[in-house]
Design an enzyme around this catalytic site. Structure first.
Site, PDB file in Angstrom:
ATOM      1  N   LYS A 193       0.130   3.898   4.709  1.00  0.00           N
ATOM      2  CA  LYS A 193      -0.069   3.534   3.299  1.00  0.00           C
ATOM      3  C   LYS A 193       0.662   4.590   2.445  1.00  0.00           C
ATOM      4  O   LYS A 193       1.880   4.570   2.417  1.00  0.00           O
ATOM      5  CB  LYS A 193      -1.557   3.389   3.038  1.00  0.00           C
ATOM      6  N   HIS A 217     -14.265  -1.397   6.013  1.00  0.00           N
ATOM      7  CA  HIS A 217     -13.183  -2.188   6.602  1.00  0.00           C
ATOM      8  C   HIS A 217     -13.641  -2.927   7.869  1.00  0.00           C
ATOM      9  O   HIS A 217     -14.503  -2.447   8.609  1.00  0.00           O
ATOM     10  CB  HIS A 217     -12.040  -1.225   6.950  1.00  0.00           C
ATOM     11  N   GLU A 248     -15.833   4.317   3.614  1.00  0.00           N
ATOM     12  CA  GLU A 248     -14.445   4.527   3.205  1.00  0.00           C
ATOM     13  C   GLU A 248     -14.462   5.543   2.065  1.00  0.00           C
ATOM     14  O   GLU A 248     -15.453   5.628   1.327  1.00  0.00           O
ATOM     15  CB  GLU A 248     -13.829   3.204   2.714  1.00  0.00           C
ATOM     16  N   ASN A 295       0.832  -1.214   0.000  1.00  0.00           N
ATOM     17  CA  ASN A 295       0.000   0.000   0.000  1.00  0.00           C
ATOM     18  C   ASN A 295       0.865   1.262   0.000  1.00  0.00           C
ATOM     19  O   ASN A 295       0.395   2.348   0.297  1.00  0.00           O
ATOM     20  CB  ASN A 295      -0.890   0.034   1.248  1.00  0.00           C
ATOM     21  N   HIS A 347      -7.017   4.841   2.092  1.00  0.00           N
ATOM     22  CA  HIS A 347      -6.416   4.609   0.779  1.00  0.00           C
ATOM     23  C   HIS A 347      -6.532   5.800  -0.168  1.00  0.00           C
ATOM     24  O   HIS A 347      -6.077   5.724  -1.312  1.00  0.00           O
ATOM     25  CB  HIS A 347      -7.030   3.358   0.132  1.00  0.00           C
TER      26      HIS A 347
HETATM   27  C1  PLP Z   1      -9.952   1.179   4.825  1.00  0.00           C
HETATM   28  C2  PLP Z   1      -8.991   0.867   5.920  1.00  0.00           C
HETATM   29  N1  PLP Z   1      -9.166   1.455   7.100  1.00  0.00           N
HETATM   30  C3  PLP Z   1      -8.340   1.215   8.128  1.00  0.00           C
HETATM   31  C4  PLP Z   1      -7.284   0.353   7.997  1.00  0.00           C
HETATM   32  C5  PLP Z   1      -6.395   0.076   9.167  1.00  0.00           C
HETATM   33  O1  PLP Z   1      -5.279   0.896   9.104  1.00  0.00           O
HETATM   34  P1  PLP Z   1      -3.930   0.442   9.830  1.00  0.00           P
HETATM   35  O2  PLP Z   1      -3.244  -0.486   8.888  1.00  0.00           O
HETATM   36  O3  PLP Z   1      -3.206   1.726  10.060  1.00  0.00           O
HETATM   37  O4  PLP Z   1      -4.352  -0.230  11.099  1.00  0.00           O
HETATM   38  C6  PLP Z   1      -7.039  -0.257   6.778  1.00  0.00           C
HETATM   39  C7  PLP Z   1      -5.853  -1.143   6.631  1.00  0.00           C
HETATM   40  O5  PLP Z   1      -5.786  -2.116   6.019  1.00  0.00           O
HETATM   41  C8  PLP Z   1      -7.919  -0.014   5.709  1.00  0.00           C
HETATM   42  O6  PLP Z   1      -7.759  -0.619   4.540  1.00  0.00           O
END
Ligand code: PLP
Length: 381
Positions: free
Chosen positions: A232, A134, A172, A48, A203
């Site tokens: 990311k 997510h 998201e 990512n 993202h």
């Molecule tokens: C849409 C989304 N939100 C939150 C997260 C979580 O973020 P982190 O990897 O910083 O825990 C991710 C990670 O994969 C994600 O894809």
């Protein structure tokens, strides 16, 4: 055998039987566009790190400078002595960049998402989420005291039927497994100020919008609460909740993930600050991504598995889990690392290869990837 262990064993073996077992893969050295694992070298299309900052030498030096200035760890939670000048500067930088009054930091996006839902929702509240949100959001919604309703992915008509009273709508900005965007402008206008709009832009931040401000800026929408992650496109790790003074103060008082957790290392906050400067100033990284994205899509335009997106996330939806694993394995044999994404991360029957492009890939590498993909896809039919 303990009943606990019996249950754990059974769940693992069921996963294995359905081709759904996951493995941790140790990568040697840096997670760069080229990495090595078990004596082989692979071109990495599964990170990512969209802007290529995770291994950027300038940013690495900045993090080292942060360590010289602030040491290794923060030493305490933010309300004790863990909040430093580096955190304060990061808060100012984020608020100025993204147009909010407050920013609170968390060790991960997962924790930030859980903090928003667990802290702000009470009994009798209504929480409305996109079905493809997510796992951190869906899980927090299920465990929160609020009533949760989910709308079909990006389906505004369905969403409209659920908005019959004040509520929190969570989506998201860019969907992590599909790479598509949420219709934020339409959602905002459907809500007509009847509640809180929360956008997780894990993202989108750094990738979309003016100076990389993300999917909300791209859509011309200011949500009530924005979650951004630093692991990311920003190439580091951690996350922030951005909001107004009132919500910021409420979270500072009541968010357990914030109050009872060690603050981000200040050196990391220092590095994230520099990363934001680079994201804003180095628009060539986004331009390069757009160029590679176009090339990738043109090369695979004849393949129905390939989904066009405005983001560096390019799903290749192949359906069955076995086929996804087979394709990933064949690609690996030819030196391309693509991770097969399977249920329960995605819906049954929609297993996929989640191809991600980064600003450090070259056109030749995209051409080589698509050429190999075409032949592997054809052979796997
Ligand atoms: C849409 C989304 N939100 C939150 C997260 C979580 O973020 P982190 O990897 O910083 O825990 C991710 C990670 O994969 C994600 O894809």
């Amino acid at each position: 055998m303990l009943a606990f262990n019996q249950r754990f064993k059974q769940a693992i073996s069921e996963r294995r039987d359905r081709d759904l077992l996951r493995n941790v893969v140790p990568i040697k050295g840096r997670n760069d566009r080229l990495f090595s694992h078990s004596q082989h070298c692979y071109l990495n299309f599964s990170s990512n790190d969209y802007l290529g900052l995770a291994t950027d030498k300038t940013l690495m030096k900045e993090w080292q400078k942060g360590i010289d200035l602030y040491g290794n760890g923060s030493g305490a939670s933010p309300l004790v002595t863990g909040f430093s000048q580096a955190h304060q500067e990061l808060e100012q930088s984020l608020c100025e960049w993204l147009g909010f009054e407050r920013a609170l930091f968390f060790s991960s996006g997962f924790a930030a998402n859980q903090a928003v839902l667990f802290t702000l929702l009470a009994e009798n509240d209504l929480l409305v989420q996109d079905k493809l949100n997510h796992a951190s959001l869906i899980e927090a919604g299920l465990l929160s005291p609020a009533q949760m309703k989910r709308f079909k992915h990006n389906d505004l008509s369905h969403l409209k039927t659920l908005l019959d009273r004040e509520c929190m709508v969570v989506t998201e900005g860019v969907f992590s497994m599909d790479g598509d965007l949420s219709p934020l402008t339409e959602i905002k206008s459907l809500m007509a100020h009847q509640g809180l709009l929360v956008v997780d832009d894990a993202h989108g931040i750094g990738v979309l919008g003016e100076e990389g401000r993300g999917s909300c800026n791209y859509a011309g929408v200011q949500p009530d609460i924005l979650i951004v992650t630093f692991g990311k496109a920003l190439g580091v790790s951690g996350a922030a909740i951005l909001c107004n003074q009132l919500i910021g103060e409420y979270l500072t008082q009541f968010a357990k993930h914030y109050v009872y957790s060690t603050a981000l290392p200040p050196a990391q906050a220092f590095a994230i600050c520099r990363s934001i400067d680079m994201v804003r100033e180095q628009s060539w990284r986004r331009e390069k991504l757009a160029e590679l994205s176009y090339l990738y899509q043109v090369k695979l335009s004849d393949f129905c598995e390939s989904i066009n997106t405005l983001t560096p996330i390019k799903p290749l939806i192949v359906g069955e889990t076995g086929r996804a694993l087979h394709i990933a394995e064949q690609m690996k044999k030819q030196g391309f690392w693509l991770t097969a994404i399977r249920p329960p991360t995605v819906a049954k029957g929609s297993a996929r290869l989640r191809v991600t492009l980064t600003a450090t890939h070259t056109k030749d590498q995209i051409t080589a990837l698509t050429k190999t993909l075409k032949s592997v896809l054809k052979d796997s039919k």
